[in-house]
Design a protein around this motif. Structure first.
Motif, PDB file in Angstrom:
ATOM      1  N   ASP A 196       0.828  -1.213   0.000  1.00 49.08           N
ATOM      2  CA  ASP A 196       0.000   0.000   0.000  1.00 49.08           C
ATOM      3  C   ASP A 196       0.861   1.262   0.000  1.00 49.08           C
ATOM      4  O   ASP A 196       0.614   2.217   0.728  1.00 49.08           O
ATOM      5  CB  ASP A 196      -0.925  -0.015   1.222  1.00 49.08           C
ATOM      6  CG  ASP A 196      -2.183   0.809   0.995  1.00 49.08           C
ATOM      7  OD1 ASP A 196      -2.615   0.914  -0.167  1.00 49.08           O
ATOM      8  OD2 ASP A 196      -2.728   1.350   1.968  1.00 49.08           O
ATOM      9  N   ARG A 210      -3.839  -0.081  10.929  1.00 44.00           N
ATOM     10  CA  ARG A 210      -2.966  -0.535   9.848  1.00 44.00           C
ATOM     11  C   ARG A 210      -1.801  -1.372  10.372  1.00 44.00           C
ATOM     12  O   ARG A 210      -1.234  -2.172   9.633  1.00 44.00           O
ATOM     13  CB  ARG A 210      -2.423   0.679   9.080  1.00 44.00           C
ATOM     14  CG  ARG A 210      -3.481   1.365   8.236  1.00 44.00           C
ATOM     15  CD  ARG A 210      -2.996   2.683   7.652  1.00 44.00           C
ATOM     16  NE  ARG A 210      -1.981   2.535   6.630  1.00 44.00           N
ATOM     17  CZ  ARG A 210      -2.229   2.297   5.340  1.00 44.00           C
ATOM     18  NH1 ARG A 210      -3.479   2.145   4.922  1.00 44.00           N
ATOM     19  NH2 ARG A 210      -1.249   2.190   4.465  1.00 44.00           N
ATOM     20  N   ASP A 222       1.761  -5.093  -5.347  1.00 39.85           N
ATOM     21  CA  ASP A 222       0.534  -4.683  -6.035  1.00 39.85           C
ATOM     22  C   ASP A 222      -0.334  -5.903  -6.328  1.00 39.85           C
ATOM     23  O   ASP A 222       0.017  -7.041  -5.989  1.00 39.85           O
ATOM     24  CB  ASP A 222       0.856  -3.929  -7.336  1.00 39.85           C
ATOM     25  CG  ASP A 222       1.824  -4.692  -8.233  1.00 39.85           C
ATOM     26  OD1 ASP A 222       1.811  -5.943  -8.191  1.00 39.85           O
ATOM     27  OD2 ASP A 222       2.596  -4.052  -8.978  1.00 39.85           O
ATOM     28  N   ASN A 246      -5.029  -6.693   3.502  1.00 39.74           N
ATOM     29  CA  ASN A 246      -5.121  -5.369   2.890  1.00 39.74           C
ATOM     30  C   ASN A 246      -5.362  -4.356   3.998  1.00 39.74           C
ATOM     31  O   ASN A 246      -6.438  -4.345   4.613  1.00 39.74           O
ATOM     32  CB  ASN A 246      -6.282  -5.355   1.879  1.00 39.74           C
ATOM     33  CG  ASN A 246      -6.324  -4.067   1.088  1.00 39.74           C
ATOM     34  OD1 ASN A 246      -5.303  -3.445   0.827  1.00 39.74           O
ATOM     35  ND2 ASN A 246      -7.530  -3.665   0.697  1.00 39.74           N
ATOM     36  N   PRO A 249      -7.802   1.760   4.814  1.00 45.50           N
ATOM     37  CA  PRO A 249      -7.355   3.072   4.316  1.00 45.50           C
ATOM     38  C   PRO A 249      -6.930   3.976   5.467  1.00 45.50           C
ATOM     39  O   PRO A 249      -7.570   4.007   6.531  1.00 45.50           O
ATOM     40  CB  PRO A 249      -8.602   3.618   3.613  1.00 45.50           C
ATOM     41  CG  PRO A 249      -9.355   2.407   3.191  1.00 45.50           C
ATOM     42  CD  PRO A 249      -9.117   1.398   4.276  1.00 45.50           C
ATOM     43  N   ASN A 306     -12.685  -1.190   0.547  1.00 46.71           N
ATOM     44  CA  ASN A 306     -11.310  -1.215   0.055  1.00 46.71           C
ATOM     45  C   ASN A 306     -10.885  -2.629  -0.319  1.00 46.71           C
ATOM     46  O   ASN A 306     -10.213  -2.854  -1.331  1.00 46.71           O
ATOM     47  CB  ASN A 306     -10.384  -0.637   1.134  1.00 46.71           C
ATOM     48  CG  ASN A 306      -9.004  -0.315   0.604  1.00 46.71           C
ATOM     49  OD1 ASN A 306      -8.857   0.166  -0.521  1.00 46.71           O
ATOM     50  ND2 ASN A 306      -7.990  -0.568   1.405  1.00 46.71           N
ATOM     51  N   ARG A 310      -9.920  -3.962  -4.066  1.00 48.80           N
ATOM     52  CA  ARG A 310      -8.628  -4.590  -4.334  1.00 48.80           C
ATOM     53  C   ARG A 310      -8.810  -6.037  -4.797  1.00 48.80           C
ATOM     54  O   ARG A 310      -8.107  -6.505  -5.702  1.00 48.80           O
ATOM     55  CB  ARG A 310      -7.762  -4.532  -3.080  1.00 48.80           C
ATOM     56  CG  ARG A 310      -6.412  -5.216  -3.217  1.00 48.80           C
ATOM     57  CD  ARG A 310      -5.389  -4.555  -2.308  1.00 48.80           C
ATOM     58  NE  ARG A 310      -4.607  -3.567  -3.027  1.00 48.80           N
ATOM     59  CZ  ARG A 310      -3.852  -2.628  -2.437  1.00 48.80           C
ATOM     60  NH1 ARG A 310      -3.819  -2.520  -1.132  1.00 48.80           N
ATOM     61  NH2 ARG A 310      -3.162  -1.780  -3.160  1.00 48.80           N
TER      62      ARG A 310
END
Length: 777
Positions: A196, A210, A222, A246, A249, A306, A310
């Motif tokens: 990310d 996170r 990626d 993941n 955000p 999100n 993804r």
């Protein structure tokens, strides 16, 4: 993969089966988030939104759950509503691997069980259907104190034996993340975290935060790398699942220290309440929601969105690897209207999935962002042509009684017609609109596929009705009256004390679907129709300005044309040379409605309007003689050229559609425009700016030209007037986009009129024969 054809307990939707057969990206979505996570009706809105995210990324969503004792892969809108409506009921099951046989088997002779599938349950059913990627919120894991309670989620063992790639935000923060990672390693599950944008040591995420304080086993740069891992894993015949974490955000991440305190308190209260086993996680989640003041709910929704976004990209990249398409080329940007070559070599349409011939030119295995976006109404049209029994009867239908008529049904709506025309004569176009979750909506999506228009920008709104337009024409095919139901584009307006029937609004879709697509593709041209309410128009205009897109406004009707002058105060309509709207194509009645709206609302009292008007170079005595020479006395007596000039500061190019009398083009020529010095253009230069440069507002002069009709059409050759004006605008915009900065609109009027004539002679809202005009652009 197990056979699903003859299993009475498993139903895979036709859409999902077709997508898998055609090697299109499919993303599995769980349903416990709807049955045991979000309350009704928020859960329905979330379900619709997550499926829209998958479709916006070019994938096919496969929401999985148990309905009436049957495992469903690919729930349709009505089935999602039924399942989500069972949320909170004591007999709504939470279904993992151990529960599948009970829920389906006991439902056969007795009651019909409904239930949401957990991560484990969803993985099993996804694998049975042949789906390789599953996006969810958070994973179950090893609970704190599991060394004595043995409380370990079945999600972990399922990952050890079911080859599906799971994209999640790690596992829930209140679990023992360290032991969870150890357990996954024992199960042989590949675990990695998306970088990310970060470098160096990267933590495995902790759902709402996170960082967890624990280093991730592997890091993925990626989605293409993630797809390569899945591809290699499968090629080697490995049978475990994969976990791709993941991170939430950053804007929605809750500080780890803050979250740790909340979790400690929630765990303490769960222990005091005796909430163990299957009841433990729901209890803790509810307590965390209470303690965070719903901040955790916002974060939860953001991370799920999100992850789905993804996961869709991972699925798309995986399809590229598995079908051998586009190796080494730019990253995949899906567009469902393009044809794909299946493994058998036959050409199949990417939406309908059946071999067919498409009238519009279609690119194969070439994906580009469209240069034209069209936003507005997509409707089912009914054209009712009065057909009197007697040839001597009045040509007008009789009021207050039934009239004999010929009724034709077709796909229409102003935005659809404009997009269809532009797509036929030019390059691919993105249509941004909504349909309801009804029969008309499903028929509209199928019809779009047949027409070769992509559905990436089409939102299916739960609880709404698909727009419909009914035109009543006289015996000469001239419009007598039309009735339009376009409320699906408006905010749902509930009666006092009554909830709205729609679970999503146009405002939601603007934020979550259309504006992100606009920012990603950065089209050069955006067409807006006046079916949008003024606040929505304002937001579209702001978004267009942020990407420097040229905006064309289609007024639609005399009732809706004024909306462009009714924008919210905080979003004023800008004037030339920074005009919000660059082109409009009204008929004479719509022009008058726009003019009256601007006048009554004080737009002609604004200083920035006067600065442009003053720079136009029109004499203080007026320009009636010059206008008459440029047009004719009839138009001048009607005030049509005068009205266009008054509106030029706000809309610097106006093409007035005058039916059999042709098209009047009035536009501001910027200072330095070559036409100001071109002898061939001289007859059409109504005035020139002689102000000092600092007082000119960038104006060079006014160009006014009346174009005669391209063809005089005999009444007997007119089939339908519906869509004629939309065809005209779509052709012009396609030409402007194709020719680029140096395009001159007067060079496109003739071909646009020819296109309109083709539609006039065709029963469809836009004639398929427009494709024959491509070379003229």
């Amino acid at each position: 993969m197990a056979s699903i054809d003859d299993c009475p307990y498993l139903k895979v939707s036709e859409e999902v089966q077709q997508a898998i057969h055609e090697n299109r990206p499919v993303v599995a979505l769980e349903s416990t988030i709807y049955t045991h996570g979000f309350p009704y009706p928020d859960n329905i809105a979330l379900a619709s939104h997550l499926e829209s995210i998958v479709r916006a990324g070019g994938g096919v969503p496969a929401t999985i759950g148990i309905l009436d004792g049957v495992a469903r892969v690919g729930l349709d809108a009505e089935e999602v509503i039924r399942l989500a409506g069972a949320a909170g009921k004591p007999d709504t099951l939470k279904i993992s691997r151990r529960d599948l046989g009970f829920a389906c088997g006991m439902g056969s002779p007795g009651r019909r069980y409904n239930g949401g599938t957990t991560v484990a349950g969803t993985m099993i059913l996804a694998h049975l259907a042949g789906i390789q990627v599953f996006a969810t919120g958070g994973l179950g894991g090893v609970h704190r104190g599991a060394e004595s309670t043995m409380d370990i989620s079945a999600d972990l063992t399922e990952l050890g034996r079911t080859p599906v790639a799971v994209v999640s935000s790690g596992c829930k923060s209140f679990l023992d993340i360290g032991r969870t990672l150890e357990y996954l390693e024992t199960q042989g599950v590949p675990v990695a975290t998306f970088a990310d944008g970060r470098t160096g040591n990267i933590d495995f995420p902790a759902f709402w935060t996170r960082e967890s304080g624990l280093k991730s086993p592997m890091v993925l740069e990626d989605e293409a790398t993630a797809a390569a891992v899945i591809h290699a894993h499968k090629s080697l015949g490995l049978q475990s699942g994969l976990l791709f974490a993941n991170p939430i955000p950053e804007a929605f991440s809750i500080a780890k220290a803050e979250m740790d305190k909340v979790i400690d308190k929630a765990l303490q209260e769960a222990a005091q309440a005796g909430a163990t086993g299957a009841a433990n996680t729901p209890f803790i989640l509810a307590k965390i929601k209470d303690l965070t003041g719903k901040n955790s709910v916002k974060s939860n929704k953001a991370l799920i969105e999100n992850n789905v976004r993804r996961g869709t990209t991972v699925a798309a990249e995986l399809m590229k690897l598995q079908t051998g398409i586009n190796h080494g080329q730019a990253s995949f940007q899906p567009a469902p209207q393009y044809q794909q070559i299946g493994r058998s070599g036959s050409t199949k349409h990417a939406t309908s999935g059946t071999p067919e011939t498409i009238s519009s030119p279609v690119k194969q295995n070439t994906v580009t962002s469209p240069s034209v976006f069209v936003a507005g109404a997509l409707a089912v049209d009914f054209s009712c042509d009065y057909a009197p029994i007697s040839t001597t009867a009045n040509k007008e239908p009789v009021l207050h009684t039934s009239n004999p008529a010929k009724i034709i049904q077709s796909l229409g709506g102003v935005a659809h017609n404009v997009a269809r025309a532009a797509n036929l004569v030019g390059d691919p176009v993105r249509l941004c609109s909504s349909v309801g979750d009804d029969l008309s909506g499903r028929a509209a999506l199928d019809a779009l596929a047949t027409e070769g228009l992509e559905i990436t920008g089409i939102k299916t709104r739960i609880g709404s009705s698909t727009a419909q337009y009914v035109a009543i024409n006289n015996a000469s095919k001239d419009l007598v009256i039309a009735m339009a139901d376009m409320d699906i584009l408006d905010e749902p307006a509930a009666q006092p004390g009554q909830p709205s029937t729609s679970t999503t609004t146009s405002s939601d879709t603007l934020n979550d679907l259309w504006l992100p697509q606009l920012q990603q593709s950065k089209p050069t041209h955006l067409v807006l129709d006046a079916n949008w309410q003024s606040p929505a128009l304002a937001r579209w205009l702001d978004a267009a300005k942020s990407i420097s897109a040229q905006v064309a406004f289609e007024p639609v009707s005399t009732a809706k044309a004024p909306r462009i002058f009714q924008l919210p105060r905080q979003t004023p309509l800008r004037t030339f040379p920074e005009a919000s709207v660059h082109l409009s194509t009204p008929n004479s009645l719509e022009l008058s409605a726009m003019y009256e709206a601007a006048r009554s609302l004080g737009f002609f009292d604004r200083q920035d309007w006067w600065a442009v008007i003053d720079a136009l170079g029109i004499p203080s005595t007026g320009a009636r003689v010059a206008m008459t020479i440029a047009t004719n006395s009839t138009l001048v007596d009607a005030g049509i050229p005068q009205q266009t000039i008054q509106l030029l500061p706000f809309i610097p190019t106006i093409c007035v559609k005058l039916e059999a009398d042709g098209v009047l083009v009035t536009q501001i020529l910027p200072a330095g425009d070559s036409r100001l010095q071109d002898p061939a253009s001289s007859p059409y230069i109504l005035s020139r700016c002689f102000n000092l440069p600092e007082e000119s507002s960038g104006v060079g002069g006014v160009y006014m030209r009346l174009f005669p009709a391209a063809e005089k059409v005999d009444g007997k050759d007119i089939v339908s007037v519906n869509g004629v004006g939309d065809t005209f605008l779509g052709t012009i915009v396609a030409g402007l986009a194709k020719r680029g900065k140096d395009a001159k609109i007067e060079e496109l009027i003739d071909v646009a009129q020819r296109a309109a004539v083709l539609t006039l002679k065709n029963k469809e809202a836009v004639s398929p024969e427009l494709a024959s005009l491509r070379s003229m652009l």
